[in-house]
Design a protein around this motif. Structure first.
Motif, mmCIF file in Angstrom:
data_model
loop_
_atom_site.group_PDB
_atom_site.id
_atom_site.type_symbol
_atom_site.label_atom_id
_atom_site.label_comp_id
_atom_site.label_asym_id
_atom_site.label_seq_id
_atom_site.Cartn_x
_atom_site.Cartn_y
_atom_site.Cartn_z
ATOM 1 N N ASP A 203 8.807 0.521 -0.828
ATOM 2 C CA ASP A 203 9.444 1.843 -0.814
ATOM 3 C C ASP A 203 8.904 2.763 -1.905
ATOM 4 O O ASP A 203 9.503 3.803 -2.194
ATOM 5 N N ARG A 204 7.781 2.370 -2.544
ATOM 6 C CA ARG A 204 7.139 3.135 -3.614
ATOM 7 C C ARG A 204 7.974 3.160 -4.895
ATOM 8 O O ARG A 204 7.807 4.036 -5.737
ATOM 9 N N ALA B 1 0.846 -1.194 0.000
ATOM 10 C CA ALA B 1 0.000 0.000 0.000
ATOM 11 C C ALA B 1 0.886 1.251 0.000
ATOM 12 O O ALA B 1 2.111 1.168 0.159
ATOM 13 N N ALA B 2 0.260 2.403 -0.166
ATOM 14 C CA ALA B 2 1.013 3.654 -0.232
ATOM 15 C C ALA B 2 1.799 3.923 1.046
ATOM 16 O O ALA B 2 2.857 4.565 1.017
ATOM 17 N N ASP B 3 1.285 3.423 2.173
ATOM 18 C CA ASP B 3 1.979 3.657 3.445
ATOM 19 C C ASP B 3 3.016 2.585 3.757
ATOM 20 O O ASP B 3 3.578 2.565 4.857
ATOM 21 N N GLY B 4 3.259 1.677 2.798
ATOM 22 C CA GLY B 4 4.257 0.635 2.994
ATOM 23 C C GLY B 4 3.718 -0.629 3.618
ATOM 24 O O GLY B 4 4.456 -1.614 3.769
ATOM 25 N N SER B 5 2.433 -0.643 3.998
ATOM 26 C CA SER B 5 1.847 -1.859 4.539
ATOM 27 C C SER B 5 1.541 -2.834 3.408
ATOM 28 O O SER B 5 1.681 -2.506 2.235
#
Length: 285
Positions: free
Chosen positions: A150-151, A23-27
């Motif tokens: 890490d996106r 996910a965007a938050d790294g989860s």
């Protein structure tokens, strides 16, 4: 893009599996709090064993999970040297005589490298070198254009159209590990003296090695032990249930979890049984 890539890999004969996505938050999409491998573990119930070449099944998976990362089963079309640190990159270069292979190369989302080689027939090797793991029979890698926690995105440096090169002898020997002790037989051939006794001693020695493995090497030691004993199972010298029981007990003593232990033993035994040891001659994989 992810579905198109998955279908393209399958057309090249590489079994594909959907992998969880970050996910965007790294989860991780698995939604487990504190997931240790966000975007890197299989979505399928049976994991790697469900990997497929069937385009209809692949389309079904990515219709259900359109953001799923793409996993590729290793040991079929390619094995992969998985480099995850600058030290691993330099170590691999040194092993290969300061030259990197000209075959397919991937930059991973975490800043590492995947180098493809033709399959050697061995299982996975953890910490083959500091910062380098080996993904072989019973393994998988995350492939472009998958996304990292890490996106960042996995991408090709040298595309998969290039045929994977043969592993150089130094790398092959490192992956293979030491050969079992052999005795000279008649007609210039080499053989194992007293195969049944050798198998019994080998089982005890490998179980002891697993039980004493230091932290950081335990899973790799278990994998190597399962592979070595799997060759004896394939030769009819050991029963798989006995090997599984002994290695499981040793792994518990070493502190490995049950799920990890079962998965590793199953993978190593399966790879070893495909290369059964012939007591009557020298076995060179």
């Amino acid at each position: 893009m992810l579905l198109d890539a998955a279908l393209a890999y399958a057309r090249h004969g590489i079994p594909v599996l959907p992998v969880h996505s970050p996910a965007a938050d790294g989860s991780c999409s698995c939604e487990r709090p504190g997931c240790e491998r966000p975007g890197k573990h299989p979505r399928l119930r049976h994991g790697l064993t469900d990997a497929s070449l069937d385009p209809r099944r692949i389309e079904m998976w990515w219709t259900r999970w359109p953001a799923a990362n793409v996993g590729l089963r290793t040991g079929v079309v390619m094995d992969v040297a998985d480099v995850d640190s600058p030290g691993g990159w330099h170590g691999l270069r040194h092993l290969l005589g300061d030259e990197l292979p000209a075959g397919p190369q991937v930059r991973t989302g975490g800043g590492g490298w995947h180098f493809w080689f033709r399959p050697l027939g061995y299982g996975n090797r953890v910490h083959l070198l500091p910062g380098v793991d080996w993904r072989g029979a019973g393994g998988y890698v995350v492939a472009p254009p998958s996304r990292h926690a890490d996106r960042t995105t996995y991408y090709w440096v040298t595309g998969p159209g290039a045929e994977p090169p043969e592993a150089p002898p130094a790398l092959r020997e490192l992956v293979a590990g030491p050969e079992p002790p052999l005795r000279r037989g008649g007609a210039g051939r080499e053989r194992i003296a007293h195969p049944d006794r050798y198998a019994s001693v080998a089982l005890a020695a490998e179980a002891d090695r697993v039980a004493r493995a230091p932290v950081g090497t335990r899973n790799d030691t278990l994998n190597r032990a399962a592979f070595a004993l799997g060759r004896l199972v394939g030769a009819g010298l050991l029963e798989p249930a006995l090997v599984t029981e002994e290695l499981s007990a040793a792994a518990r003593w070493a502190g490995l979890g049950r799920t990890e232990t079962i998965r590793t033993i199953r993978s190593g035994l399966s790879a070893g049984r495909r290369q059964p040891l012939d007591p009557g001659r020298r076995n060179v994989a």
